[in-house]
Motif scaffolding. Structure first.
Motif, PDB file in Angstrom:
ATOM      1  N   THR A   6       0.833  -1.206   0.000  1.00  0.00           N
ATOM      2  CA  THR A   6       0.000   0.000   0.000  1.00  0.00           C
ATOM      3  C   THR A   6       0.866   1.255   0.000  1.00  0.00           C
ATOM      4  O   THR A   6       0.626   2.184  -0.767  1.00  0.00           O
ATOM      5  CB  THR A   6      -0.945  -0.001   1.224  1.00  0.00           C
ATOM      6  OG1 THR A   6      -1.770  -1.152   1.156  1.00  0.00           O
ATOM      7  CG2 THR A   6      -1.803   1.233   1.263  1.00  0.00           C
ATOM      8  N   ASN A   7       1.880   1.280   0.861  1.00  0.00           N
ATOM      9  CA  ASN A   7       2.758   2.458   0.930  1.00  0.00           C
ATOM     10  C   ASN A   7       3.537   2.665  -0.361  1.00  0.00           C
ATOM     11  O   ASN A   7       3.698   3.788  -0.830  1.00  0.00           O
ATOM     12  CB  ASN A   7       3.716   2.347   2.123  1.00  0.00           C
ATOM     13  CG  ASN A   7       3.007   2.536   3.431  1.00  0.00           C
ATOM     14  OD1 ASN A   7       1.935   3.136   3.505  1.00  0.00           O
ATOM     15  ND2 ASN A   7       3.576   2.006   4.498  1.00  0.00           N
ATOM     16  N   LYS A   8       4.029   1.586  -0.939  1.00  0.00           N
ATOM     17  CA  LYS A   8       4.797   1.683  -2.195  1.00  0.00           C
ATOM     18  C   LYS A   8       3.889   2.187  -3.316  1.00  0.00           C
ATOM     19  O   LYS A   8       4.274   3.048  -4.109  1.00  0.00           O
ATOM     20  CB  LYS A   8       5.371   0.301  -2.515  1.00  0.00           C
ATOM     21  CG  LYS A   8       6.597   0.265  -3.315  1.00  0.00           C
ATOM     22  CD  LYS A   8       7.757   0.937  -2.643  1.00  0.00           C
ATOM     23  CE  LYS A   8       9.036   0.358  -3.139  1.00  0.00           C
ATOM     24  NZ  LYS A   8      10.181   1.204  -2.929  1.00  0.00           N
ATOM     25  N   GLY A 118      -7.152   8.693  -1.111  1.00  0.00           N
ATOM     26  CA  GLY A 118      -8.131   8.980  -0.058  1.00  0.00           C
ATOM     27  C   GLY A 118      -8.672   7.708   0.562  1.00  0.00           C
ATOM     28  O   GLY A 118      -8.817   7.603   1.784  1.00  0.00           O
ATOM     29  N   LEU A 119      -8.960   6.716  -0.273  1.00  0.00           N
ATOM     30  CA  LEU A 119      -9.455   5.435   0.239  1.00  0.00           C
ATOM     31  C   LEU A 119      -8.389   4.712   1.062  1.00  0.00           C
ATOM     32  O   LEU A 119      -8.696   4.099   2.078  1.00  0.00           O
ATOM     33  CB  LEU A 119      -9.907   4.533  -0.916  1.00  0.00           C
ATOM     34  CG  LEU A 119     -11.211   4.904  -1.592  1.00  0.00           C
ATOM     35  CD1 LEU A 119     -11.423   4.074  -2.845  1.00  0.00           C
ATOM     36  CD2 LEU A 119     -12.382   4.707  -0.635  1.00  0.00           C
ATOM     37  N   LEU A 120      -7.129   4.780   0.602  1.00  0.00           N
ATOM     38  CA  LEU A 120      -6.048   4.133   1.336  1.00  0.00           C
ATOM     39  C   LEU A 120      -5.811   4.806   2.687  1.00  0.00           C
ATOM     40  O   LEU A 120      -5.445   4.146   3.664  1.00  0.00           O
ATOM     41  CB  LEU A 120      -4.755   4.140   0.517  1.00  0.00           C
ATOM     42  CG  LEU A 120      -4.728   3.275  -0.734  1.00  0.00           C
ATOM     43  CD1 LEU A 120      -3.456   3.521  -1.525  1.00  0.00           C
ATOM     44  CD2 LEU A 120      -4.878   1.805  -0.384  1.00  0.00           C
ATOM     45  N   ASP A 121      -6.026   6.116   2.734  1.00  0.00           N
ATOM     46  CA  ASP A 121      -5.807   6.865   3.967  1.00  0.00           C
ATOM     47  C   ASP A 121      -6.985   6.775   4.942  1.00  0.00           C
ATOM     48  O   ASP A 121      -6.839   7.106   6.120  1.00  0.00           O
ATOM     49  CB  ASP A 121      -5.530   8.342   3.653  1.00  0.00           C
ATOM     50  CG  ASP A 121      -4.184   8.542   2.968  1.00  0.00           C
ATOM     51  OD1 ASP A 121      -3.336   7.625   3.033  1.00  0.00           O
ATOM     52  OD2 ASP A 121      -3.982   9.618   2.363  1.00  0.00           O
ATOM     53  N   ALA A 122      -8.145   6.341   4.447  1.00  0.00           N
ATOM     54  CA  ALA A 122      -9.337   6.270   5.297  1.00  0.00           C
ATOM     55  C   ALA A 122      -9.146   5.230   6.395  1.00  0.00           C
ATOM     56  O   ALA A 122      -8.550   4.173   6.185  1.00  0.00           O
ATOM     57  CB  ALA A 122     -10.562   5.912   4.451  1.00  0.00           C
ATOM     58  N   GLU A 123      -9.674   5.554   7.582  1.00  0.00           N
ATOM     59  CA  GLU A 123      -9.570   4.618   8.695  1.00  0.00           C
ATOM     60  C   GLU A 123     -10.399   3.368   8.434  1.00  0.00           C
ATOM     61  O   GLU A 123      -9.975   2.262   8.728  1.00  0.00           O
ATOM     62  CB  GLU A 123     -10.020   5.294   9.989  1.00  0.00           C
ATOM     63  CG  GLU A 123      -8.992   6.292  10.502  1.00  0.00           C
ATOM     64  CD  GLU A 123      -9.398   6.891  11.828  1.00  0.00           C
ATOM     65  OE1 GLU A 123     -10.072   6.203  12.624  1.00  0.00           O
ATOM     66  OE2 GLU A 123      -9.036   8.047  12.061  1.00  0.00           O
ATOM     67  N   ALA A 170       8.680  -4.151  -3.671  1.00  0.00           N
ATOM     68  CA  ALA A 170       8.560  -3.819  -2.251  1.00  0.00           C
ATOM     69  C   ALA A 170       9.120  -4.979  -1.449  1.00  0.00           C
ATOM     70  O   ALA A 170       8.828  -6.140  -1.727  1.00  0.00           O
ATOM     71  CB  ALA A 170       7.103  -3.578  -1.894  1.00  0.00           C
ATOM     72  N   GLU A 171       9.950  -4.647  -0.460  1.00  0.00           N
ATOM     73  CA  GLU A 171      10.508  -5.680   0.411  1.00  0.00           C
ATOM     74  C   GLU A 171       9.591  -5.883   1.604  1.00  0.00           C
ATOM     75  O   GLU A 171       9.124  -4.937   2.210  1.00  0.00           O
ATOM     76  CB  GLU A 171      11.898  -5.261   0.886  1.00  0.00           C
ATOM     77  CG  GLU A 171      12.899  -5.190  -0.224  1.00  0.00           C
ATOM     78  CD  GLU A 171      14.277  -4.749   0.260  1.00  0.00           C
ATOM     79  OE1 GLU A 171      14.516  -4.728   1.489  1.00  0.00           O
ATOM     80  OE2 GLU A 171      15.124  -4.432  -0.594  1.00  0.00           O
TER      81      GLU A 171
END
Length: 172
Positions: A6-8, A118-123, A170-171
């Motif tokens: 997700t972060n990558k 926005g969706l990835l950042d949503a709680e 991504a590792e």
């Protein structure tokens, strides 16, 4: 693992959505993908220019009375080669049409990227909507347990044309 991917993905897409970075990356991808054809068109253009100068020189010699009997045969061969090279150049150039990305497509992709971020950042994430938008950008995910790497293929496709493709590692 999900957080790493997700972060990558978030970082890659955010970078692409800044300024005109998306358009530049698409152009660079297109040029890289077609660099052999671009080089071939350039080489043919140089060959045509050289051959045209040689034809002019031989015609000039013949008009000045310096021509020998073999000059006409040589001129005919050069003219035939010139016609063939011009036809090949035209065919390659036509296939290498100027690449423009529709503004509507860029705007749509940037909107989708912002929505995804926005969706990835949503709680509380909406998995169905998240899956819908992620599937627009991610064409393949491979997890390699031996190396503890995750490979994500990001692709932008417009009307069955791949406009951009990048493999993200991504590792875990």
């Amino acid at each position: 693992m999900e957080e790493v991917v997700t972060n990558k993905l978030r970082t890659t897409l955010m970078r692409l959505s800044m300024d005109n970075q998306l358009e530049e990356e698409i152009r660079m991808y297109h040029n890289e993908k077609n660099k052999h054809v671009i080089a071939q068109v350039s080489s043919l253009a140089a060959g045509i220019e050289f051959l045209e100068k040689r034809v002019d020189a031989v015609v000039g010699d013949m008009n000045a009375g310096k021509g020998k009997s073999f000059h006409q045969e040589m001129l005919d061969e050069m003219k035939t080669e010139l016609v063939e090279k011009k036809a090949e150049h035209a065919a390659l150039s036509e296939g290498l049409r100027k690449f423009d990305v529709p503004e509507e497509y860029i705007a749509s992709v940037k909107y989708d990227i912002q929505t995804l971020i926005g969706l990835l950042d949503a709680e509380v994430q909406n998995p169905q909507m998240l899956h819908q938008i992620v599937s627009k950008f991610v064409s393949k995910v491979v997890v390699q347990r031996e190396t503890k790497n995750v490979y994500v293929k990001v692709q932008f496709v417009n009307a069955d044309d791949v406009l951009y493709e990048k493999n993200i590692v991504a590792e875990m």
